[in-house]
Scaffold this motif. Sequence first.
Motif, PDB file in Angstrom:
ATOM      1  N   ALA A 113      25.706  -1.212 -16.313  1.00  0.00           N
ATOM      2  CA  ALA A 113      25.052  -1.075 -17.800  1.00  0.00           C
ATOM      3  C   ALA A 113      24.118   0.177 -17.600  1.00  0.00           C
ATOM      4  CB  ALA A 113      24.446  -2.202 -18.227  1.00  0.00           C
ATOM      5  N   GLU A 114      23.205   0.221 -16.467  1.00  0.00           N
ATOM      6  CA  GLU A 114      22.057   1.146 -16.679  1.00  0.00           C
ATOM      7  C   GLU A 114      22.743   2.473 -16.463  1.00  0.00           C
ATOM      8  OE1 GLU A 114      18.542  -1.619 -14.736  1.00  0.00           O
ATOM      9  OE2 GLU A 114      19.840  -0.396 -13.531  1.00  0.00           O
ATOM     10  N   PHE A 115      23.644   2.738 -15.811  1.00  0.00           N
ATOM     11  CA  PHE A 115      24.456   4.049 -15.807  1.00  0.00           C
ATOM     12  C   PHE A 115      24.933   4.496 -17.207  1.00  0.00           C
ATOM     13  CE2 PHE A 115      28.341   6.681 -15.342  1.00  0.00           C
ATOM     14  CZ  PHE A 115      27.854   7.591 -14.702  1.00  0.00           C
ATOM     15  N   ARG A 116      25.610   3.554 -17.834  1.00  0.00           N
ATOM     16  CA  ARG A 116      25.918   3.991 -19.331  1.00  0.00           C
ATOM     17  C   ARG A 116      24.870   4.381 -20.125  1.00  0.00           C
ATOM     18  NH1 ARG A 116      31.262   5.148 -19.145  1.00  0.00           N
ATOM     19  NH2 ARG A 116      32.574   3.447 -18.041  1.00  0.00           N
ATOM     20  N   ILE A 117      23.835   3.541 -20.044  1.00  0.00           N
ATOM     21  CA  ILE A 117      22.486   3.604 -20.799  1.00  0.00           C
ATOM     22  C   ILE A 117      22.025   5.140 -20.660  1.00  0.00           C
ATOM     23  CG2 ILE A 117      20.246   2.872 -21.228  1.00  0.00           C
ATOM     24  CD1 ILE A 117      21.279  -0.115 -21.032  1.00  0.00           C
ATOM     25  N   ASP A 118      21.952   5.434 -19.314  1.00  0.00           N
ATOM     26  CA  ASP A 118      21.231   6.650 -18.848  1.00  0.00           C
ATOM     27  C   ASP A 118      21.965   7.740 -19.159  1.00  0.00           C
ATOM     28  OD1 ASP A 118      19.277   7.506 -16.213  1.00  0.00           O
ATOM     29  OD2 ASP A 118      21.108   8.902 -16.664  1.00  0.00           O
ATOM     30  N   THR A 119      23.368   7.683 -19.204  1.00  0.00           N
ATOM     31  CA  THR A 119      23.946   8.619 -19.731  1.00  0.00           C
ATOM     32  C   THR A 119      23.903   9.224 -21.290  1.00  0.00           C
ATOM     33  OG1 THR A 119      25.659   8.479 -17.934  1.00  0.00           O
ATOM     34  CG2 THR A 119      26.375   9.709 -19.738  1.00  0.00           C
ATOM     35  N   ILE A 120      24.066   8.017 -22.011  1.00  0.00           N
ATOM     36  CA  ILE A 120      24.073   8.028 -23.231  1.00  0.00           C
ATOM     37  C   ILE A 120      22.737   8.338 -23.879  1.00  0.00           C
ATOM     38  CG2 ILE A 120      24.334   6.549 -25.545  1.00  0.00           C
ATOM     39  CD1 ILE A 120      26.530   5.134 -23.971  1.00  0.00           C
ATOM     40  N   VAL A 121      21.630   7.836 -23.425  1.00  0.00           N
ATOM     41  CA  VAL A 121      20.277   8.183 -23.911  1.00  0.00           C
ATOM     42  C   VAL A 121      19.930   9.570 -23.497  1.00  0.00           C
ATOM     43  CG1 VAL A 121      17.817   7.553 -23.623  1.00  0.00           C
ATOM     44  CG2 VAL A 121      19.701   5.779 -23.906  1.00  0.00           C
ATOM     45  N   TYR A 122      20.175   9.785 -22.289  1.00  0.00           N
ATOM     46  CA  TYR A 122      19.755  11.375 -21.883  1.00  0.00           C
ATOM     47  C   TYR A 122      20.521  12.198 -22.861  1.00  0.00           C
ATOM     48  CZ  TYR A 122      19.705  15.557 -19.625  1.00  0.00           C
ATOM     49  OH  TYR A 122      19.567  17.053 -19.045  1.00  0.00           O
ATOM     50  N   ASN A 123      21.780  11.981 -23.221  1.00  0.00           N
ATOM     51  CA  ASN A 123      22.581  13.140 -23.959  1.00  0.00           C
ATOM     52  C   ASN A 123      21.966  13.097 -25.315  1.00  0.00           C
ATOM     53  OD1 ASN A 123      24.546  13.771 -21.917  1.00  0.00           O
ATOM     54  ND2 ASN A 123      25.746  12.465 -22.461  1.00  0.00           N
ATOM     55  N   SER A 124      21.587  11.827 -25.932  1.00  0.00           N
ATOM     56  CA  SER A 124      20.970  11.931 -27.050  1.00  0.00           C
ATOM     57  C   SER A 124      19.471  12.703 -27.244  1.00  0.00           C
ATOM     58  CB  SER A 124      20.792  10.382 -27.772  1.00  0.00           C
ATOM     59  OG  SER A 124      20.169  10.572 -28.732  1.00  0.00           O
ATOM     60  N   LEU A 125      18.729  12.498 -26.130  1.00  0.00           N
ATOM     61  CA  LEU A 125      17.653  12.948 -26.012  1.00  0.00           C
ATOM     62  C   LEU A 125      17.601  14.556 -25.846  1.00  0.00           C
ATOM     63  CD1 LEU A 125      14.404  13.000 -25.170  1.00  0.00           C
ATOM     64  CD2 LEU A 125      15.106  12.969 -22.877  1.00  0.00           C
ATOM     65  N   LYS A 126      18.572  15.070 -25.322  1.00  0.00           N
ATOM     66  CA  LYS A 126      18.777  16.526 -25.048  1.00  0.00           C
ATOM     67  C   LYS A 126      19.324  16.940 -26.448  1.00  0.00           C
ATOM     68  CE  LYS A 126      22.579  17.744 -22.799  1.00  0.00           C
ATOM     69  NZ  LYS A 126      23.411  17.832 -21.882  1.00  0.00           N
ATOM     70  N   ASN A 127      20.257  16.346 -27.358  1.00  0.00           N
ATOM     71  CA  ASN A 127      20.824  17.014 -28.333  1.00  0.00           C
ATOM     72  C   ASN A 127      19.656  16.732 -29.228  1.00  0.00           C
ATOM     73  OD1 ASN A 127      23.490  17.098 -27.268  1.00  0.00           O
ATOM     74  ND2 ASN A 127      23.842  15.141 -27.899  1.00  0.00           N
ATOM     75  N   VAL A 128      18.766  15.822 -29.563  1.00  0.00           N
ATOM     76  CA  VAL A 128      17.943  16.027 -30.421  1.00  0.00           C
ATOM     77  C   VAL A 128      16.745  16.857 -30.182  1.00  0.00           C
ATOM     78  CG1 VAL A 128      15.964  14.381 -31.472  1.00  0.00           C
ATOM     79  CG2 VAL A 128      18.262  13.354 -31.194  1.00  0.00           C
ATOM     80  N   ILE A 129      16.393  16.907 -29.205  1.00  0.00           N
ATOM     81  CA  ILE A 129      15.308  18.156 -28.875  1.00  0.00           C
ATOM     82  C   ILE A 129      15.944  19.337 -28.853  1.00  0.00           C
ATOM     83  CG2 ILE A 129      13.815  18.883 -26.784  1.00  0.00           C
ATOM     84  CD1 ILE A 129      13.334  16.035 -26.037  1.00  0.00           C
ATOM     85  N   SER A 130      17.006  19.713 -28.506  1.00  0.00           N
ATOM     86  CA  SER A 130      17.778  20.863 -28.830  1.00  0.00           C
ATOM     87  C   SER A 130      17.799  21.296 -29.954  1.00  0.00           C
ATOM     88  CB  SER A 130      19.158  20.958 -27.896  1.00  0.00           C
ATOM     89  OG  SER A 130      19.958  20.306 -28.525  1.00  0.00           O
ATOM     90  N   SER A 131      17.849  20.470 -30.973  1.00  0.00           N
ATOM     91  CA  SER A 131      17.692  20.792 -32.302  1.00  0.00           C
ATOM     92  C   SER A 131      16.035  21.016 -33.093  1.00  0.00           C
ATOM     93  CB  SER A 131      18.400  19.468 -33.061  1.00  0.00           C
ATOM     94  OG  SER A 131      17.480  18.511 -33.288  1.00  0.00           O
TER      95      SER A 131
END
Length: 288
Positions: A113-131
């Motif tokens: 579960a933590e692996f999935r959370i890490d991947t999804i949250v990091y991708n969202s963090l990266k996408n939001v900040i890149s915008s």
Amino acid sequence: MKKKISFGLIIVILFAGFILVNSSIVVTYPNEYTVIKQFGKIEKIYETPGLSMKIPFIQTAEKIEKEVLLYDLAVSDVMTKDKKSMIADCFVLWEIEDPYKYTQTLSAQKSNAEFRIDTIVYNSLKNVISSLSQEEVISGRDGELAQAIQDNIGDTLEQYGIKLLAVETKSLDLPDENKSAVYERMISERNNIAATYQAEGQEEAKEISNNTIAEIIVMQSEADAKAAEIIAKGEAEYMRILSEAYNDPEKADFYLFLRALDAAKKTMTGDNKTLIIDETSPIAQIFY
């Protein structure tokens, strides 16, 4: 000898019975789910605390946490829209909302579960900040950024039976080598904005002052015109009264008498109160 064998057999039977009963009873505590499996297949999930039963040796009981959990993401580099590097340190609050999906998709393993959370949250963090620009990222640290990240994730984790409660940013900073230059640029930009506001304020103050002076001039002009009108009316009334006085012989004589007295009074100044006048003087005429 037979008695000894019988007693030993009883002990074995009792011990076997204890093991059988013990392996059949399942205790579910308030902070956990109990998943009953049979040959790897989910048979039942107990969500409320209490005692329950399972088939010993055939069914197994697995425990899943039923409370708010915290996962701390690793510190990572992210890039803003204006190509500025930032260091992000975040954590996530989450809970298991659907233990059935959680067990099916993640094998009820917290590490999965933590692996999935890490991947999804990091991708969202990266996408939001890149915008966002660096300035927008910094100004959004009061909650707007975290909400944007969570909105970007949406219901992605629901397929794993996980509910995302919050994504919080512990720190979102600049690399040490960039801090001084960025802070100086931000100070310069703020000073330019302040100078613009000051210039606009001074221009507006000047305009207000000019408008006020113009209004004062108009009001003064109107007041002067009004005063002149009142004076003109007063003088006209004065001349009318004089005209009426001269038209009446009795009033005219009395008026001339008062004027002569006023003239005599003005000539007597200082300590000398003696008045010497010629008999032909208009003043002398009042005494005849």
